[in-house]
Design a protein around this motif. Structure first.
Motif, mmCIF file in Angstrom:
data_model
loop_
_atom_site.group_PDB
_atom_site.id
_atom_site.type_symbol
_atom_site.label_atom_id
_atom_site.label_comp_id
_atom_site.label_asym_id
_atom_site.label_seq_id
_atom_site.Cartn_x
_atom_site.Cartn_y
_atom_site.Cartn_z
ATOM 1 N N GLY A 14 10.863 -1.760 -14.248
ATOM 2 C CA GLY A 14 9.761 -1.123 -13.541
ATOM 3 C C GLY A 14 9.056 -2.066 -12.591
ATOM 4 N N PHE A 15 8.832 -3.316 -13.040
ATOM 5 C CA PHE A 15 8.116 -4.268 -12.191
ATOM 6 C C PHE A 15 8.974 -4.695 -11.015
ATOM 7 N N THR A 16 10.273 -4.885 -11.238
ATOM 8 C CA THR A 16 11.171 -5.250 -10.140
ATOM 9 C C THR A 16 11.191 -4.157 -9.081
ATOM 10 N N LYS A 17 11.218 -2.902 -9.516
ATOM 11 C CA LYS A 17 11.192 -1.800 -8.548
ATOM 12 C C LYS A 17 9.906 -1.828 -7.726
ATOM 13 N N LYS A 18 8.775 -2.096 -8.378
ATOM 14 C CA LYS A 18 7.501 -2.151 -7.657
ATOM 15 C C LYS A 18 7.516 -3.262 -6.608
ATOM 16 N N LEU A 19 7.969 -4.467 -6.996
ATOM 17 C CA LEU A 19 8.025 -5.575 -6.045
ATOM 18 C C LEU A 19 8.934 -5.244 -4.875
ATOM 19 N N LEU A 24 9.489 -3.888 0.925
ATOM 20 C CA LEU A 24 10.111 -3.080 1.981
ATOM 21 C C LEU A 24 9.107 -2.210 2.725
ATOM 22 N N CYS A 25 7.837 -2.245 2.299
ATOM 23 C CA CYS A 25 6.793 -1.591 3.096
ATOM 24 C C CYS A 25 6.457 -2.398 4.347
ATOM 25 N N VAL A 26 6.895 -3.659 4.400
ATOM 26 C CA VAL A 26 6.683 -4.503 5.579
ATOM 27 C C VAL A 26 7.820 -4.231 6.555
ATOM 28 N N PRO A 27 7.554 -3.674 7.742
ATOM 29 C CA PRO A 27 8.628 -3.252 8.656
ATOM 30 C C PRO A 27 9.599 -4.383 8.989
ATOM 31 N N GLU A 28 9.093 -5.604 9.114
ATOM 32 C CA GLU A 28 9.959 -6.725 9.511
ATOM 33 C C GLU A 28 10.948 -7.126 8.428
ATOM 34 N N PRO A 314 4.514 3.557 2.652
ATOM 35 C CA PRO A 314 3.685 2.349 2.807
ATOM 36 C C PRO A 314 2.251 2.541 2.336
ATOM 37 N N ALA A 315 1.757 3.772 2.353
ATOM 38 C CA ALA A 315 0.387 4.027 1.890
ATOM 39 C C ALA A 315 0.247 3.808 0.394
ATOM 40 N N ARG A 316 1.373 3.793 -0.328
ATOM 41 C CA ARG A 316 1.349 3.595 -1.780
ATOM 42 C C ARG A 316 1.733 2.164 -2.172
ATOM 43 N N ARG A 317 1.775 1.284 -1.208
ATOM 44 C CA ARG A 317 2.052 -0.134 -1.492
ATOM 45 C C ARG A 317 1.009 -0.654 -2.477
ATOM 46 N N SER A 318 1.452 -1.362 -3.492
ATOM 47 C CA SER A 318 0.533 -1.790 -4.552
ATOM 48 C C SER A 318 -0.256 -3.024 -4.124
ATOM 49 N N ASN A 319 -1.220 -3.398 -4.966
ATOM 50 C CA ASN A 319 -2.011 -4.593 -4.665
ATOM 51 C C ASN A 319 -1.456 -5.844 -5.341
ATOM 52 N N GLU A 320 -0.206 -5.785 -5.824
ATOM 53 C CA GLU A 320 0.446 -7.008 -6.301
ATOM 54 C C GLU A 320 0.562 -7.988 -5.126
ATOM 55 N N HIS A 321 0.318 -9.257 -5.408
ATOM 56 C CA HIS A 321 0.190 -10.230 -4.327
ATOM 57 C C HIS A 321 1.496 -10.524 -3.577
#
Length: 488
Positions: A14-19, A24-28, A314-321
């Motif tokens: 689950g955590f790997t999927k979140k990371l 991948l929310c970063v376009p570059e 991208p609007a659901r990108r988490s606040n993990e650093h």
């Protein structure tokens, strides 16, 4: 952009999927490579199938590989993210079970206290193996992002002995800030500005502003006591807030383990915790939660795989650093967060060698910490007790020194409030023998520990703890989720 990220312990599905989805929310970052590695081929296969499904559904050029060969995964990597739990749930169960025999009741046991210290002993040799591989086969000046607990000990070992550019990452600060914003009536957590500093899991909101207006202790206490949920779930944190004058980032259950005052007597434990969820203080709560989560994922895997077909939002990108740090380093879009690094003057009244968690800014030049922070004296004193335990624990793990390990456990605040020296010495012997398979540095000490245990007259008891719950079956979990869905 094209570079390689290696995720070690990627079987933490689950955590790997979140990371992965965050990054991948970063376009570059659409053209990068993810190299997954884990000791479990089974878990690797599951997570790779999920990530492949995400890539396919979103029509991305992203490359995903998976291997049990760690050096192969790390070869050429610019960033290495660790999510490992050495010994898995089998060793973790002993971190909770054995201390209970000596009266030590832990909610989590992954940071300090008896369980966290032994967890560090298992992790540190493996962390140093990671660091050796990073130095030898990763990209020059690769950055190691450690998410694994015990955060301070792992990060301390990687920086001091692994000689790798390392930052430790946790989400406790973000979660605490969300709570504060909620009780103060903010429409969004972004309305809250704060300075939060200390050590991992003992970080303190030493300055708060809501839409620019300073928030003092009395207003914050009143807001928490008036909240219909947190007033019940966070009784211990609120009590610490009243006495210290500042709010702690850590959950009610976690915080109770790091202090010598709230979990030392069974009747007191039930007074300060809340059983509505594991994180509020339940005995062995995180072990139960982790076991149920693993069982649920194994059973419901087809649903998780199906959910991976949804588009990345991208609007659901988490606040993990992690994703925000990588974005700042690679694009120069500045990011402010809270990072675990060697102190070196960042916090004026904590030791220079300690691993602290404090605010910093990230850009192309790296992580730049805001220096010159001074903690309130009570906060610093509480942190110091843990830092001294962490330092001894790291040194014991490096040297394989069982006598120093026993002294580290003896100086743990909660252990010292509950157990006698004789009990601590026997408990550590018992834990080292039980976990010998994951403690190679103590191999020479195990025979003597077994001999001492065979002759010991220290009494123990079989005790489930003050507030233990049984692991729920899949059927029970399904019924609970269905009831919540219907109620919501």
């Amino acid at each position: 952009m094209s570079f390689k990220i290696a995720i070690v312990g990627a079987g933490s599905v689950g955590f790997t999927k979140k990371l992965f989805t965050d990054i991948l929310c970063v376009p570059e970052f659409r053209d990068i490579e993810f190299a997954l590695t884990d000791v479990s081929e089974h878990n690797l296969g599951m997570i790779k199938a999920i990530l492949d499904r995400i890539v396919e559904a979103n029509k991305l050029p992203t490359k995903v590989t998976a291997t049990t060969n760690r050096r192969e995964a790390l070869e050429g990597a610019r960033y290495i993210i660790s999510c490992v739990r050495v010994g898995g749930l089998e060793a973790y169960a002993d971190d909770i079970r054995i201390p209970l025999k000596y009266g030590i009741d832990q909610c989590v046991g992954d940071t300090i206290c008896a369980g966290g210290i032994l967890y560090g002993q298992r992790n540190i040799p493996v962390i140093l193996d990671f660091c050796r591989d990073i130095r030898e086969v990763a990209e020059t000046n690769a950055k190691f992002l450690n998410y694994a607990n015990p955060m301070a000990m792992n990060t301390w070992a990687a920086i001091e002995y692994g000689k790798v550019d390392t930052v430790g990452l946790c989400h406790g600060v973000q979660h605490g800030a969300e709570q504060i914003a909620e009780v103060l009536g903010a429409k969004s957590p972004k309305e809250l500005d704060y300075v939060c500093s200390g050590i991992n899991h003992q970080t303190w909101f030493i300055e708060l502003r809501l839409n620019g207006r300073p928030i003092g202790k009395d207003e914050l206490v009143a807001a928490f006591e008036a909240h219909p949920v947190y007033s019940k779930q966070e009784k211990l944190r609120i009590d610490v807030l009243k006495r210290f004058g500042v709010y702690s980032t850590e959950s009610n259950g976690h915080l109770s383990e790091y202090l010598p005052w709230y979990r030392k007597r069974p009747d007191e434990i039930t007074r300060w915790i809340d059983m509505s969820d594991w994180i509020h203080g339940e005995t062995g709560g995180y072990l139960r939660y982790s076991t149920e989560t693993r069982n649920w994922f194994e059973t419901e895997y087809p649903q998780f795989l199906e959910a991976a077909s949804k588009p990345i939002d991208p609007a659901r990108r988490s606040n993990e650093h992690a994703s925000h740090i990588l974005e700042a380093l690679e694009t120069n879009r500045v990011y402010r967060g809270h990072f675990n690094v060697k102190n070196d003057g960042v916090i004026t009244n904590l030791p220079q060698d300690a691993i602290i968690e404090s605010p910093g800014f990230v850009d192309r030049f790296g992580i730049n910490m805001a220096a010159g922070i001074t903690l309130p004296e009570a906060c610093a004193a509480t942190c110091m007790a843990s830092i001294n335990v962490q330092r001894m624990s790291v040194h014991a793990a490096i040297a394989g020194d069982i006598d120093l390990l026993k002294l580290a456990v003896l100086h743990d605040p909660l252990v010292g409030a509950v157990s006698t020296p004789e009990e601590v010495w026997q408990m550590v012997d018992e834990m080292v023998v039980a976990q010998a398979a994951w403690l190679p540095q103590y191999a020479d000490a195990v025979p003597a520990a077994k001999e001492r245990l065979s002759k010991s007259k220290v009494k123990t008891r079989e005790w489930a703890g003050a507030a233990r719950r049984s692991v729920r079956s899949i059927e029970e979990l399904r019924a609970e989720k269905a009831a919540l869905k219907q109620a919501g």
